[in-house]
Motif scaffolding. Structure first.
Motif, PDB file in Angstrom:
ATOM      1  N   THR A 187      62.249  45.494  39.918  1.00 16.16           N
ATOM      2  CA  THR A 187      62.313  44.184  39.270  1.00 16.16           C
ATOM      3  C   THR A 187      62.024  44.318  37.775  1.00 16.16           C
ATOM      4  O   THR A 187      62.690  43.701  36.938  1.00 16.16           O
ATOM      5  CB  THR A 187      61.286  43.228  39.894  1.00 16.16           C
ATOM      6  OG1 THR A 187      61.276  43.438  41.300  1.00 16.16           O
ATOM      7  CG2 THR A 187      61.645  41.795  39.620  1.00 16.16           C
ATOM      8  N   ALA A 188      61.010  45.134  37.459  1.00 17.86           N
ATOM      9  CA  ALA A 188      60.674  45.344  36.053  1.00 17.86           C
ATOM     10  C   ALA A 188      61.855  45.959  35.320  1.00 17.86           C
ATOM     11  O   ALA A 188      62.222  45.534  34.230  1.00 17.86           O
ATOM     12  CB  ALA A 188      59.441  46.237  35.935  1.00 17.86           C
ATOM     13  N   ASP A 190      64.947  45.765  36.058  1.00 16.50           N
ATOM     14  CA  ASP A 190      65.997  44.755  35.972  1.00 16.50           C
ATOM     15  C   ASP A 190      65.745  43.795  34.810  1.00 16.50           C
ATOM     16  O   ASP A 190      66.660  43.457  34.058  1.00 16.50           O
ATOM     17  CB  ASP A 190      66.054  43.985  37.304  1.00 16.50           C
ATOM     18  CG  ASP A 190      67.383  43.260  37.470  1.00 16.50           C
ATOM     19  OD1 ASP A 190      68.303  43.500  36.667  1.00 16.50           O
ATOM     20  OD2 ASP A 190      67.499  42.456  38.406  1.00 16.50           O
ATOM     21  N   THR A 191      64.496  43.369  34.641  1.00 18.66           N
ATOM     22  CA  THR A 191      64.211  42.426  33.552  1.00 18.66           C
ATOM     23  C   THR A 191      64.389  43.078  32.187  1.00 18.66           C
ATOM     24  O   THR A 191      64.445  42.383  31.184  1.00 18.66           O
ATOM     25  CB  THR A 191      62.769  41.874  33.618  1.00 18.66           C
ATOM     26  OG1 THR A 191      61.870  42.971  33.598  1.00 18.66           O
ATOM     27  CG2 THR A 191      62.540  41.043  34.852  1.00 18.66           C
ATOM     28  N   LEU A 192      64.473  44.411  32.149  1.00 20.69           N
ATOM     29  CA  LEU A 192      64.718  45.076  30.874  1.00 20.69           C
ATOM     30  C   LEU A 192      66.200  45.406  30.719  1.00 20.69           C
ATOM     31  O   LEU A 192      66.589  46.150  29.828  1.00 20.69           O
ATOM     32  CB  LEU A 192      63.879  46.350  30.784  1.00 20.69           C
ATOM     33  CG  LEU A 192      62.374  46.097  30.767  1.00 20.69           C
ATOM     34  CD1 LEU A 192      61.614  47.398  30.812  1.00 20.69           C
ATOM     35  CD2 LEU A 192      61.987  45.302  29.529  1.00 20.69           C
ATOM     36  N   GLY A 193      67.002  44.878  31.625  1.00 18.21           N
ATOM     37  CA  GLY A 193      68.442  45.086  31.509  1.00 18.21           C
ATOM     38  C   GLY A 193      68.927  46.418  32.049  1.00 18.21           C
ATOM     39  O   GLY A 193      70.023  46.858  31.735  1.00 18.21           O
ATOM     40  N   GLU A 313      66.617  38.111  43.084  1.00 15.71           N
ATOM     41  CA  GLU A 313      66.236  36.798  43.594  1.00 15.71           C
ATOM     42  C   GLU A 313      67.451  35.882  43.600  1.00 15.71           C
ATOM     43  O   GLU A 313      68.391  36.077  42.844  1.00 15.71           O
ATOM     44  CB  GLU A 313      65.150  36.203  42.700  1.00 15.71           C
ATOM     45  CG  GLU A 313      63.798  36.797  42.983  1.00 15.71           C
ATOM     46  CD  GLU A 313      62.738  36.164  42.102  1.00 15.71           C
ATOM     47  OE1 GLU A 313      62.321  35.049  42.393  1.00 15.71           O
ATOM     48  OE2 GLU A 313      62.363  36.809  41.121  1.00 15.71           O
ATOM     49  N   HIS A 314      67.379  34.878  44.459  1.00 15.34           N
ATOM     50  CA  HIS A 314      68.509  33.949  44.520  1.00 15.34           C
ATOM     51  C   HIS A 314      68.735  33.305  43.167  1.00 15.34           C
ATOM     52  O   HIS A 314      67.876  32.646  42.625  1.00 15.34           O
ATOM     53  CB  HIS A 314      68.287  32.873  45.582  1.00 15.34           C
ATOM     54  CG  HIS A 314      66.887  32.338  45.579  1.00 15.34           C
ATOM     55  ND1 HIS A 314      66.014  32.530  46.610  1.00 15.34           N
ATOM     56  CD2 HIS A 314      66.188  31.681  44.636  1.00 15.34           C
ATOM     57  CE1 HIS A 314      64.850  31.986  46.311  1.00 15.34           C
ATOM     58  NE2 HIS A 314      64.936  31.468  45.121  1.00 15.34           N
ATOM     59  N   LYS A 315      69.902  33.531  42.632  1.00 13.05           N
ATOM     60  CA  LYS A 315      70.159  33.071  41.271  1.00 13.05           C
ATOM     61  C   LYS A 315      70.920  31.752  41.265  1.00 13.05           C
ATOM     62  O   LYS A 315      70.789  30.975  40.345  1.00 13.05           O
ATOM     63  CB  LYS A 315      70.996  34.107  40.545  1.00 13.05           C
ATOM     64  CG  LYS A 315      70.183  35.254  39.985  1.00 13.05           C
ATOM     65  CD  LYS A 315      71.085  36.095  39.133  1.00 13.05           C
ATOM     66  CE  LYS A 315      70.360  36.645  37.930  1.00 13.05           C
ATOM     67  NZ  LYS A 315      71.263  37.264  36.980  1.00 13.05           N
ATOM     68  N   ASN A 316      71.727  31.553  42.288  1.00 17.97           N
ATOM     69  CA  ASN A 316      72.669  30.442  42.138  1.00 17.97           C
ATOM     70  C   ASN A 316      72.186  29.124  42.717  1.00 17.97           C
ATOM     71  O   ASN A 316      71.276  29.091  43.459  1.00 17.97           O
ATOM     72  CB  ASN A 316      73.986  30.819  42.807  1.00 17.97           C
ATOM     73  CG  ASN A 316      74.574  31.998  42.102  1.00 17.97           C
ATOM     74  OD1 ASN A 316      74.770  31.960  40.903  1.00 17.97           O
ATOM     75  ND2 ASN A 316      74.802  33.079  42.836  1.00 17.97           N
TER      76      ASN A 316
END
Lengths: 316, 513
Positions: A187-188, A190-193, A313-316
């Protein structure tokens, strides 16, 4: 007296290097996959298919290096399958690995029967078409260096180079840093692209490639053909070596040398006339695996996200 | 002066317009507007589950909004992933830190934007230099070579802020940044926030702690159940006003508590010695007793043996020496099962780890200690009808929401998870209730509820042991206050005579013994 001991020691070192090599390749495969967060117990199956493809291509093409690369590609395809199940679909990584362990030997046997007139064993590769032995005949006959290096195949040196390259990749390059971050905290990352899926795909496919190399290092160098019992647990020992080596390439190398050494010892002891049956002696590597794992595995820490599928996580 | 006038001359850096977000049928955000101004601290206030984090996750590209528009510096943008948010100068410090534990501080900061020399080879020298530079510029002291797993929580938070600044963040989202900090660290963080705004950074502060908002924020937007309630100038409002806007009703900050004389001693600890996981003595010959009909508050800074003491009492940790008694019965080194049967109940520190089975539903969680007793179980078979009846009773009595016994504990908000635990433990009718950090991470409404429950226990002539790092809470709720420092009780005072300064000094190891 001292001469005899040294000679025997050199022989044990020689067999250790020889038997460790397939384990080292496969173990590196485990290192890269698990550092990205995907458990790969399918190493065994990937090793088997690598061993078969290596032996078959070696026999038909006659070029050991092409055969070796072919084995890597075959292992890589199995890695792709594992990645597809575990990374894209978030399937249970153990179950997928078990499936691959059944699939690998099954397909190897199936293809063997097709291409080798129904035989479960591939035809032997002539010594000229096996892996080259770079240091053959370099050292004077009977010297200790001669005993150790004379009969070592190129795969031995390649494996050692690969350990260094893996270490360099993981700890000194930006992609290594990213790969480890994905295995620790996707997750970390991912948040950094950082693209978690892409990195895991890469790692799992490479894992298959190296397990394939490991199989071929067996069938193209140590022996000269493939048979169903050739790998018999080496993939699992490589997996254990990776854990014992604390998920690090250099650690895996040392562990593989230990396990290879116990195998070498078993071979070495086999030449004497002991009151112990040879079956018991050949159990040695497996017993050492269990003992070592009981003693050490508790102290080594897997990557935090090892074995956990990553879902956004559910995005939509 | 009003919000409109106060913001007239300011530069708008972010404008979120009519943001709506639906999860299935559930409307998490209903046409919310948010403006952020350069160099200002903008607080986002709301109860747990009000939609604060959802709004910020949309701004950071982790969620897509169902409808609405976002403008950055007047330009319409489409933020579909965090990379785009980072490119536009938005940085986020998540409530649960996004740090790679085995990596060093510097490695964490550069991850994803690594300085390289040739062929993707990391240039750690440059990384260390860069980290040092920004850390000095903003006064955020860190040791770049320390591993994350070895540094304190507040240091980790600084690393998170540096991570965002390293990526050129102009707008910094801080999601509940003080939830994990000690009072001293909170003061430091507020100073950091002030330094950042001085440098022209804009801050979005997500919080439900009114005191901090009063201290740190310029403006405050209040969200309730996904709806924008109001935006106010913080200096022109009071904590009471903010609280009632957040909850939708009047909230009392003063804990309503009658004077009461305590009864006989019911629970006692003598010369207790307990070791922690590293085998170091952390509870050191501790003595403590609680009487019937009193709340004994245990004040102290985190890490002075509270956790180990709690685990020793509840049977989760081995006691090296000493004695614990309740109602005259020795419960030293008994199993948790035996201790529960000696009428001790426990609201654990970590509600998700020890308080609930997150993948059980509410009804199953309410009978965790009594599942084997009648009427919940007959001849070893669970009686779900009876369990559901019981669970529904608790749901009504303790106002657990949603009112559905089959709801998984995992899906409840923090406040409602805590209500399930409080309901279960109190309904067991314990002689001693141990509440450890019972209001951590809860909003004012839920805090009020928990405090009321504790006081009710005391009014029913039961004993309560309250362990908390929040000094305000200890002082407001307790009858007597014991201060723990390095595993020893260093002083006990009457709550009525307690002074913050004196207690603070004792908590730090100074003062009288």
């Amino acid at each position: 007296m001292i001469d005899t001991i040294l000679t025997n020691l050199a022989m044990i070192i020689a067999t250790t290097l020889m038997y460790s090599t397939p384990l080292v390749f496969t173990s590196l495969g485990g290192v890269i996959s698990e550092n990205s967060g995907v458990i790969n117990i399918g190493l065994e199956g990937m090793m088997v298919i690598g061993a078969f493809i290596g032996a078959a291509l070696g026999y038909f093409i006659g070029n050991p290096w092409l055969a070796f690369i072919g084995a890597g590609v075959a292992g890589g395809l199995f890695g792709l399958l594992h990645a597809f199940a575990c990374v894209t679909f978030g399937a249970n990584q153990i179950v997928s690995g078990i499936a691959i362990n059944f699939l690998g030997p099954g397909i190897a046997l199936f293809l063997s029967r097709i291409f080798f007139e129904g035989a479960t064993m591939t035809k032997s590769i002539s010594l000229d078409n096996k892996m080259p032995r770079p240091l053959n005949g370099i050292f004077p006959e009977g010297s200790l260096l001669n005993i150790i290096f004379d009969n070592q195949y190129a795969t031995v040196y390649l494996a050692l180079i690969m350990v260094f390259l893996f270490w360099f990749f993981l700890y000194k390059t930006k992609y290594g840093l990213r790969l480890i971050s994905v295995g620790e905290h996707p997750t970390a990352a991912d948040t950094l692209g950082i693209n978690v899926m892409k990195i895991r795909y890469f790692a799992v496919i490479m894992s298959g490639v190296f397990a394939g190399f490991g199989g071929a290092a067996m069938s193209l160098a140590i022996v000269s053909n493939f048979r169903p019992t050739l790998i018999s647990g080496h993939g699992f020992i490589a997996l254990a070596a990776m854990i014992f080596g604390k998920w690090k390439p250099q650690g895996a190398l040392l562990a593989c040398l230990l396990f290879g050494g116990s195998q070498g010892l078993a071979v070495f002891l086999g030449q004497f006339d002991f009151e112990i049956s040879s079956q018991l002696i050949s159990m040695l590597p497996y017993v050492i695996t269990i003992v070592v794992l009981i003693g050490f595995v508790g102290k080594s820490a897997a990557p935090s996200a090892d074995g956990i599928p990553y879902e956004k996580e559910h995005k939509n | 002066m009003g919000y409109k006038n106060a913001t007239r001359s300011l530069t708008k850096v972010i404008e979120m317009k009519n943001i709506t977000k639906k999860f299935g049928d559930f409307v998490a955000l209903d046409s919310v507007n948010l403006d952020i101004f350069k160099g200002k601290v903008h607080a986002l206030l709301g109860e747990n589950g009000a939609g604060k984090s959802t709004l910020m996750n949309i701004l950071y590209g982790l969620y897509y909004s169902t409808s609405g528009e976002i403008f950055i510096n007047g330009e319409k943008v489409n933020i579909t992933n965090p990379n785009i948010a980072i490119e536009h100068g938005i940085g986020m410090v998540h409530q649960h830190f996004m740090l790679i534990k085995p990596f060093t501080v510097a490695q964490n900061i550069i991850l994803g934007r690594e300085p390289i020399s040739k062929m993707s080879v990391l240039n750690m020298k440059k990384a260390l230099k860069d980290v040092k530079e920004i850390s000095e510029r903003y006064g955020l002291y860190v040791d770049p070579n320390a591993k994350i797993e070895d540094i304190s929580v507040s240091m980790q938070q600084r690393v998170e802020i540096l991570k965002a600044l390293y990526r050129g963040a102009e707008i910094l989202i801080l999601d509940e940044p003080t939830a994990v900090l000690t009072p001293q660290e909170i003061i430091e963080l507020i100073q950091i926030i002030k330094n950042l705004t001085k440098e022209g950074k804009s801050i979005i502060l997500i919080s439900h702690k009114l005191k901090e908002i009063k201290e740190a924020a310029d403006f405050c937007m209040i969200i309730r159940r996904g709806k924008h309630i109001d935006t106010v100038v913080v200096s022109e409002t009071t904590e009471e006003e903010l609280a009632s806007k957040m909850v939708g009703r009047e909230v009392s900050f003063v804990v309503d508590k009658k004077d009461k004389k305590a009864g006989d001693e019911i629970f006692s600890i003598k010369d207790l010695v307990v070791k922690d996981n590293r085998n170091i003595i952390t509870v050191d010959k501790l003595n403590l007793s609680v009487k019937k009909g009193e709340i004994l508050g245990l004040a102290g800074i985190d890490g002075n043996g509270q956790t180990e003491l709690l685990e020793a009492i509840t049977g989760l940790r081995k006691i090296e020496s000493g004695e614990i008694k309740i109602n005259g019965n020795d419960i030293t080194n008994k199993t948790p099962f035996q201790i529960i049967n000696n009428k001790i109940a426990h609201i654990p520190e970590d509600r998700q780890k020890r308080g609930l089975v997150l993948d059980f539903d509410i009804s199953e969680n309410t009978i965790l200690e009594n599942y084997y007793k009648k009427p919940f179980s007959k001849k070893g078979i669970l009686q779900y009808n009876n369990i559901n009846v019981y669970a529904n009773e608790l749901i009504d009595k303790f106002d657990i929401r949603p009112k559905k016994a089959s709801k998984m504990a995992r899906t409840l908000s923090g406040g409602n998870q805590q209500k399930v635990i409080v309901a279960r433990e109190i309904t067991n009718d314990p002689d001693l209730l141990i509440a450890a950090q019972p209001t951590r991470g809860l909003d004012v409404g839920a805090i009020e509820f928990v405090h009321k429950s504790l006081i009710e226990q005391r009014d029913n002539e039961k004993a309560v042991l309250l362990i908390s790092f929040e000094l305000d809470e200890v002082m407001n709720v307790s009858d007597r206050i014991a201060v723990i420092y390095e595993g020893k009780i260093v002083g006990i005072v009457d709550a009525k005579d307690a002074e913050v300064e004196k207690l603070g000094l004792m908590m730090a190891g100074g003062g009288n013994k």
